[in-house]
Design a protein around this motif. Structure first.
Motif, PDB file in Angstrom:
ATOM      1  N   ILE A  75       0.885  -1.162   0.000  1.00 62.40           N
ATOM      2  CA  ILE A  75       0.000   0.000   0.000  1.00 62.40           C
ATOM      3  C   ILE A  75       0.922   1.210   0.000  1.00 62.40           C
ATOM      4  N   THR A  76       0.781   2.089  -0.997  1.00 67.82           N
ATOM      5  CA  THR A  76       1.645   3.265  -1.116  1.00 67.82           C
ATOM      6  C   THR A  76       0.801   4.517  -1.265  1.00 67.82           C
ATOM      7  N   LEU A  77       1.033   5.473  -0.366  1.00 70.27           N
ATOM      8  CA  LEU A  77       0.463   6.817  -0.493  1.00 70.27           C
ATOM      9  C   LEU A  77       1.644   7.754  -0.611  1.00 70.27           C
ATOM     10  N   ASN A  78       1.804   8.372  -1.785  1.00 69.41           N
ATOM     11  CA  ASN A  78       2.999   9.146  -2.085  1.00 69.41           C
ATOM     12  C   ASN A  78       2.646  10.515  -2.664  1.00 69.41           C
ATOM     13  N   ASN A  79       3.080  11.571  -1.986  1.00 73.42           N
ATOM     14  CA  ASN A  79       2.941  12.948  -2.494  1.00 73.42           C
ATOM     15  C   ASN A  79       1.505  13.336  -2.831  1.00 73.42           C
ATOM     16  N   ASN A  80       0.595  13.062  -1.909  1.00 67.12           N
ATOM     17  CA  ASN A  80      -0.816  13.402  -2.086  1.00 67.12           C
ATOM     18  C   ASN A  80      -1.204  14.566  -1.189  1.00 67.12           C
ATOM     19  N   HIS A  81      -2.312  15.203  -1.542  1.00 68.60           N
ATOM     20  CA  HIS A  81      -2.861  16.283  -0.720  1.00 68.60           C
ATOM     21  C   HIS A  81      -4.279  15.876  -0.313  1.00 68.60           C
ATOM     22  N   PHE A  82      -4.447  15.627   0.987  1.00 68.34           N
ATOM     23  CA  PHE A  82      -5.742  15.238   1.545  1.00 68.34           C
ATOM     24  C   PHE A  82      -6.334  16.451   2.252  1.00 68.34           C
ATOM     25  N   ASN A  83      -7.342  17.073   1.649  1.00 64.47           N
ATOM     26  CA  ASN A  83      -7.950  18.276   2.229  1.00 64.47           C
ATOM     27  C   ASN A  83      -8.911  17.959   3.363  1.00 64.47           C
ATOM     28  N   GLY A  84      -9.439  16.749   3.409  1.00 60.13           N
ATOM     29  CA  GLY A  84     -10.312  16.309   4.490  1.00 60.13           C
ATOM     30  C   GLY A  84      -9.607  15.273   5.342  1.00 60.13           C
ATOM     31  N   PHE A  85     -10.248  14.892   6.422  1.00 58.57           N
ATOM     32  CA  PHE A  85      -9.715  13.866   7.311  1.00 58.57           C
ATOM     33  C   PHE A  85      -9.603  12.533   6.560  1.00 58.57           C
ATOM     34  N   VAL A  86      -8.569  11.738   6.873  1.00 59.33           N
ATOM     35  CA  VAL A  86      -8.405  10.419   6.273  1.00 59.33           C
ATOM     36  C   VAL A  86      -8.574   9.381   7.378  1.00 59.33           C
ATOM     37  N   ASN A  87      -9.599   8.534   7.238  1.00 56.13           N
ATOM     38  CA  ASN A  87      -9.984   7.584   8.277  1.00 56.13           C
ATOM     39  C   ASN A  87      -9.464   6.179   7.973  1.00 56.13           C
ATOM     40  N   PHE A  88      -8.566   5.689   8.857  1.00 53.05           N
ATOM     41  CA  PHE A  88      -8.026   4.335   8.755  1.00 53.05           C
ATOM     42  C   PHE A  88      -8.529   3.451   9.894  1.00 53.05           C
ATOM     43  N   PHE A  89      -9.622   3.840  10.556  1.00 55.52           N
ATOM     44  CA  PHE A  89     -10.124   3.088  11.709  1.00 55.52           C
ATOM     45  C   PHE A  89     -10.303   1.611  11.378  1.00 55.52           C
ATOM     46  N   ASP A  90      -9.757   0.766  12.231  1.00 53.03           N
ATOM     47  CA  ASP A  90      -9.915  -0.694  12.171  1.00 53.03           C
ATOM     48  C   ASP A  90      -9.394  -1.311  10.868  1.00 53.03           C
ATOM     49  N   ASN A 102       3.070  13.195   2.070  1.00 56.97           N
ATOM     50  CA  ASN A 102       1.661  13.561   1.981  1.00 56.97           C
ATOM     51  C   ASN A 102       1.336  14.738   2.881  1.00 56.97           C
ATOM     52  N   ASN A 103       0.320  15.501   2.497  1.00 57.61           N
ATOM     53  CA  ASN A 103      -0.189  16.586   3.319  1.00 57.61           C
ATOM     54  C   ASN A 103      -1.580  16.187   3.804  1.00 57.61           C
TER      55      ASN A 103
END
Length: 141
Positions: A75-90, A102-103
């Motif tokens: 799983i790769t998240l590279n150089n992204n812009h997340f303007n909202g919350f990112v939920n990885f719960f569970d 990432n931002n």
């Protein structure tokens, strides 16, 4: 919802909505240099990996209760812009996870414990040069 047996590749696009709720991806998912106004991966499994590179997400992004990448499928998240919350719960990641450059403007619970449940990593979590709070103990709503 269901099983998706083909590769999913979105490159150089702008999408109003990408909703992949309760999908088991049996092939690689790649999102590259694209803009997503609304996107959901709630309860989705990325058995052969996920690559999100140089994308922008305008709103809340939900990966809750997903993951499940198999051995050798990163799983790769590279150089992204997340303007909202990112939920990885569970979420449960069975192979490597790389989170770099990432931002997270409104933060994430990637390193937090919402409901006292941390994200599970069976292999390496590699993180570098990310901006934003990474350890919220909520789901951001």
């Amino acid at each position: 919802w269901g099983n998706w047996g083909k590769k999913l590749a979105i490159k150089n696009c702008e999408l109003d909505l990408l909703s992949c709720v309760s999908v088991t991806f049996k092939k690689t998912v790649k999102l590259v240099n694209s803009h997503f106004h609304d996107c959901h991966f709630t309860f989705s499994y990325f058995l052969k990996g996920l690559k999100i590179d140089q994308c922008t997400f305008d709103d809340y992004l939900d990966f809750q209760a997903g993951g499940h990448n198999k051995e050798g499928c990163t799983i790769t998240l590279n150089n992204n812009h997340f303007n909202g919350f990112v939920n990885f719960f569970d979420c449960w990641y069975e192979s490597d996870v790389l989170i770099k450059g990432n931002n997270f403007t409104k933060g994430t619970n990637l390193l937090g414990k919402p409901n006292n449940i941390p994200v599970s990593f069976d292999k390496r979590l590699i993180m570098a040069n990310n901006i934003g709070k990474l350890d919220f103990d909520t789901e951001g709503r």
